[in-house]
Design a protein around this motif. Structure first.
Motif, PDB file in Angstrom:
ATOM      1  N   SER A  56       0.839  -1.193   0.000  1.00 12.21           N
ATOM      2  CA  SER A  56       0.000   0.000   0.000  1.00 12.21           C
ATOM      3  C   SER A  56       0.877   1.247   0.000  1.00 12.21           C
ATOM      4  CB  SER A  56      -0.916   0.002   1.215  1.00 12.21           C
ATOM      5  OG  SER A  56      -1.768   1.126   1.207  1.00 12.21           O
ATOM      6  N   THR A  57       0.475   2.238  -0.775  1.00  9.00           N
ATOM      7  CA  THR A  57       1.237   3.475  -0.861  1.00  9.00           C
ATOM      8  C   THR A  57       0.315   4.680  -0.705  1.00  9.00           C
ATOM      9  OG1 THR A  57       1.016   3.487  -3.270  1.00  9.00           O
ATOM     10  CG2 THR A  57       3.024   2.523  -2.366  1.00  9.00           C
ATOM     11  N   TYR A  58       0.937   5.798  -0.347  1.00  2.16           N
ATOM     12  CA  TYR A  58       0.227   7.081  -0.225  1.00  2.16           C
ATOM     13  C   TYR A  58       1.083   8.138  -0.910  1.00  2.16           C
ATOM     14  CZ  TYR A  58      -0.804  11.635   1.691  1.00  2.16           C
ATOM     15  OH  TYR A  58      -1.067  12.975   1.816  1.00  2.16           O
ATOM     16  N   TYR A  59       0.398   9.080  -1.577  1.00  6.85           N
ATOM     17  CA  TYR A  59       1.104  10.199  -2.204  1.00  6.85           C
ATOM     18  C   TYR A  59       0.396  11.509  -1.891  1.00  6.85           C
ATOM     19  CZ  TYR A  59       3.369   6.584  -4.959  1.00  6.85           C
ATOM     20  OH  TYR A  59       4.082   5.481  -5.347  1.00  6.85           O
ATOM     21  N   ALA A  60       1.177  12.539  -1.677  1.00  3.99           N
ATOM     22  CA  ALA A  60       0.601  13.864  -1.575  1.00  3.99           C
ATOM     23  C   ALA A  60       0.006  14.247  -2.931  1.00  3.99           C
ATOM     24  CB  ALA A  60       1.682  14.877  -1.189  1.00  3.99           C
ATOM     25  N   ASP A  61      -1.056  15.028  -2.902  1.00  9.06           N
ATOM     26  CA  ASP A  61      -1.713  15.424  -4.143  1.00  9.06           C
ATOM     27  C   ASP A  61      -0.747  16.113  -5.105  1.00  9.06           C
ATOM     28  OD1 ASP A  61      -4.945  16.288  -2.657  1.00  9.06           O
ATOM     29  OD2 ASP A  61      -4.120  14.379  -3.329  1.00  9.06           O
ATOM     30  N   SER A  62       0.200  16.846  -4.554  1.00  8.65           N
ATOM     31  CA  SER A  62       1.121  17.628  -5.378  1.00  8.65           C
ATOM     32  C   SER A  62       2.067  16.766  -6.211  1.00  8.65           C
ATOM     33  CB  SER A  62       1.928  18.589  -4.508  1.00  8.65           C
ATOM     34  OG  SER A  62       2.637  17.875  -3.511  1.00  8.65           O
ATOM     35  N   VAL A  63       2.223  15.488  -5.844  1.00  6.95           N
ATOM     36  CA  VAL A  63       3.158  14.622  -6.565  1.00  6.95           C
ATOM     37  C   VAL A  63       2.480  13.417  -7.204  1.00  6.95           C
ATOM     38  CG1 VAL A  63       4.985  15.341  -4.979  1.00  6.95           C
ATOM     39  CG2 VAL A  63       3.827  13.134  -4.619  1.00  6.95           C
ATOM     40  N   LYS A  64       1.201  13.250  -6.943  1.00 13.27           N
ATOM     41  CA  LYS A  64       0.489  12.088  -7.451  1.00 13.27           C
ATOM     42  C   LYS A  64       0.570  12.042  -8.969  1.00 13.27           C
ATOM     43  CE  LYS A  64      -2.884  11.316  -4.713  1.00 13.27           C
ATOM     44  NZ  LYS A  64      -4.192  11.362  -4.017  1.00 13.27           N
ATOM     45  N   GLY A  65       0.911  10.867  -9.492  1.00 17.72           N
ATOM     46  CA  GLY A  65       1.038  10.700 -10.937  1.00 17.72           C
ATOM     47  C   GLY A  65       2.427  11.004 -11.465  1.00 17.72           C
ATOM     48  N   ARG A  66       3.265  11.629 -10.633  1.00 13.85           N
ATOM     49  CA  ARG A  66       4.631  11.975 -11.069  1.00 13.85           C
ATOM     50  C   ARG A  66       5.696  11.213 -10.271  1.00 13.85           C
ATOM     51  NH1 ARG A  66       6.550  16.952 -10.265  1.00 13.85           N
ATOM     52  NH2 ARG A  66       5.221  17.400  -8.462  1.00 13.85           N
ATOM     53  N   PHE A  67       5.419  10.954  -9.004  1.00 12.73           N
ATOM     54  CA  PHE A  67       6.383  10.281  -8.128  1.00 12.73           C
ATOM     55  C   PHE A  67       5.910   8.856  -7.842  1.00 12.73           C
ATOM     56  CE2 PHE A  67       8.240  14.217  -5.712  1.00 12.73           C
ATOM     57  CZ  PHE A  67       8.479  14.832  -6.929  1.00 12.73           C
ATOM     58  N   THR A  68       6.878   7.951  -7.655  1.00 16.24           N
ATOM     59  CA  THR A  68       6.569   6.572  -7.287  1.00 16.24           C
ATOM     60  C   THR A  68       7.501   6.129  -6.168  1.00 16.24           C
ATOM     61  OG1 THR A  68       5.903   6.066  -9.566  1.00 16.24           O
ATOM     62  CG2 THR A  68       6.367   4.202  -8.107  1.00 16.24           C
ATOM     63  N   ILE A  69       6.921   5.675  -5.079  1.00 15.62           N
ATOM     64  CA  ILE A  69       7.702   5.122  -3.975  1.00 15.62           C
ATOM     65  C   ILE A  69       7.712   3.608  -4.114  1.00 15.62           C
ATOM     66  CG2 ILE A  69       5.723   5.046  -2.379  1.00 15.62           C
ATOM     67  CD1 ILE A  69       7.696   5.779  -0.116  1.00 15.62           C
ATOM     68  N   SER A  70       8.858   3.010  -3.824  1.00 19.56           N
ATOM     69  CA  SER A  70       8.977   1.562  -3.863  1.00 19.56           C
ATOM     70  C   SER A  70      10.029   1.144  -2.852  1.00 19.56           C
ATOM     71  CB  SER A  70       9.357   1.081  -5.266  1.00 19.56           C
ATOM     72  OG  SER A  70      10.612   1.596  -5.661  1.00 19.56           O
ATOM     73  N   ARG A  71      10.087  -0.143  -2.567  1.00 15.39           N
ATOM     74  CA  ARG A  71      11.073  -0.631  -1.609  1.00 15.39           C
ATOM     75  C   ARG A  71      11.552  -2.010  -2.012  1.00 15.39           C
ATOM     76  NH1 ARG A  71       8.416  -0.456   4.003  1.00 15.39           N
ATOM     77  NH2 ARG A  71      10.322  -1.537   4.659  1.00 15.39           N
ATOM     78  N   ASP A  72      12.760  -2.325  -1.566  1.00 11.78           N
ATOM     79  CA  ASP A  72      13.363  -3.637  -1.761  1.00 11.78           C
ATOM     80  C   ASP A  72      13.775  -4.112  -0.372  1.00 11.78           C
ATOM     81  OD1 ASP A  72      15.983  -4.958  -3.947  1.00 11.78           O
ATOM     82  OD2 ASP A  72      14.951  -5.838  -2.243  1.00 11.78           O
ATOM     83  N   ASN A  73      12.967  -4.954   0.223  1.00 12.05           N
ATOM     84  CA  ASN A  73      13.251  -5.390   1.601  1.00 12.05           C
ATOM     85  C   ASN A  73      14.487  -6.274   1.672  1.00 12.05           C
ATOM     86  OD1 ASN A  73      11.159  -3.911   2.619  1.00 12.05           O
ATOM     87  ND2 ASN A  73       9.769  -5.645   2.927  1.00 12.05           N
ATOM     88  N   ALA A  74      14.837  -6.937   0.596  1.00 11.45           N
ATOM     89  CA  ALA A  74      16.063  -7.741   0.589  1.00 11.45           C
ATOM     90  C   ALA A  74      17.305  -6.855   0.616  1.00 11.45           C
ATOM     91  CB  ALA A  74      16.086  -8.648  -0.631  1.00 11.45           C
ATOM     92  N   ALA A  75      17.175  -5.656   0.064  1.00 17.41           N
ATOM     93  CA  ALA A  75      18.302  -4.723   0.004  1.00 17.41           C
ATOM     94  C   ALA A  75      18.205  -3.626   1.065  1.00 17.41           C
ATOM     95  CB  ALA A  75      18.379  -4.085  -1.373  1.00 17.41           C
ATOM     96  N   ASN A  76      17.168  -3.683   1.896  1.00 18.62           N
ATOM     97  CA  ASN A  76      16.974  -2.671   2.948  1.00 18.62           C
ATOM     98  C   ASN A  76      17.004  -1.252   2.379  1.00 18.62           C
ATOM     99  OD1 ASN A  76      16.859  -4.738   4.781  1.00 18.62           O
ATOM    100  ND2 ASN A  76      18.788  -4.264   5.807  1.00 18.62           N
ATOM    101  N   THR A  77      16.309  -1.068   1.278  1.00 19.31           N
ATOM    102  CA  THR A  77      16.349   0.219   0.585  1.00 19.31           C
ATOM    103  C   THR A  77      14.951   0.636   0.144  1.00 19.31           C
ATOM    104  OG1 THR A  77      18.596  -0.253  -0.205  1.00 19.31           O
ATOM    105  CG2 THR A  77      17.396   1.501  -1.325  1.00 19.31           C
ATOM    106  N   VAL A  78      14.674   1.919   0.286  1.00 20.95           N
ATOM    107  CA  VAL A  78      13.439   2.500  -0.237  1.00 20.95           C
ATOM    108  C   VAL A  78      13.833   3.525  -1.299  1.00 20.95           C
ATOM    109  CG1 VAL A  78      13.310   4.285   1.563  1.00 20.95           C
ATOM    110  CG2 VAL A  78      11.232   3.565   0.364  1.00 20.95           C
TER     111      VAL A  78
END
Length: 114
Positions: A56-78
């Motif tokens: 599940s993800t959340y985005y501020a309205d100002s960035v929705k459609g332009r920014f993407t958050i993701s994570r790699d739990n095996a690499a401990n990185t977001v």
């Protein structure tokens, strides 16, 4: 606990950047992760958030459609992929881990300018 951001820099309007946040010292996969930003003279704002499993993800309205958050739990990185950047996206971007307690990184500067 350590959160280390990278990937910031100077980019022209319409350009793209990918920020990374490498985590250590805690069980990364148990924490939700967020990206915040703070521009000069403005309050810090939540940009994006992702749950511990990434479902599940959340985005501020100002960035929705332009920014993407993701994570790699095996690499401990977001990550924060930022497309179609605008001058108003200029800010220090900071990652944060939260699960009751909250941890913060030092931030990385993003400047959008021609």
């Amino acid at each position: 606990v350590q959160l280390v951001e990278s990937g910031g820099g100077l980019v022209q309007p319409g350009g793209s950047l990918r920020l990374s946040c490498a985590a250590s010292g805690f069980t990364f996969s148990s924490y939700a992760m967020s990206w915040y930003r703070q521009a000069p003279g403005k309050e810090r704002e939540l940009v994006a958030d992702i749950t511990s499993g990434g479902g599940s993800t959340y985005y501020a309205d100002s960035v929705k459609g332009r920014f993407t958050i993701s994570r790699d739990n095996a690499a401990n990185t977001v990550y924060l992929r930022m497309n179609n950047l605008k001058p108003e996206d200029t800010a220090v971007y900071t990652c944060s881990a939260h699960r009751g307690a909250r941890y913060w990184g030092q931030g990385t500067q993003v400047t959008v300018s021609s």
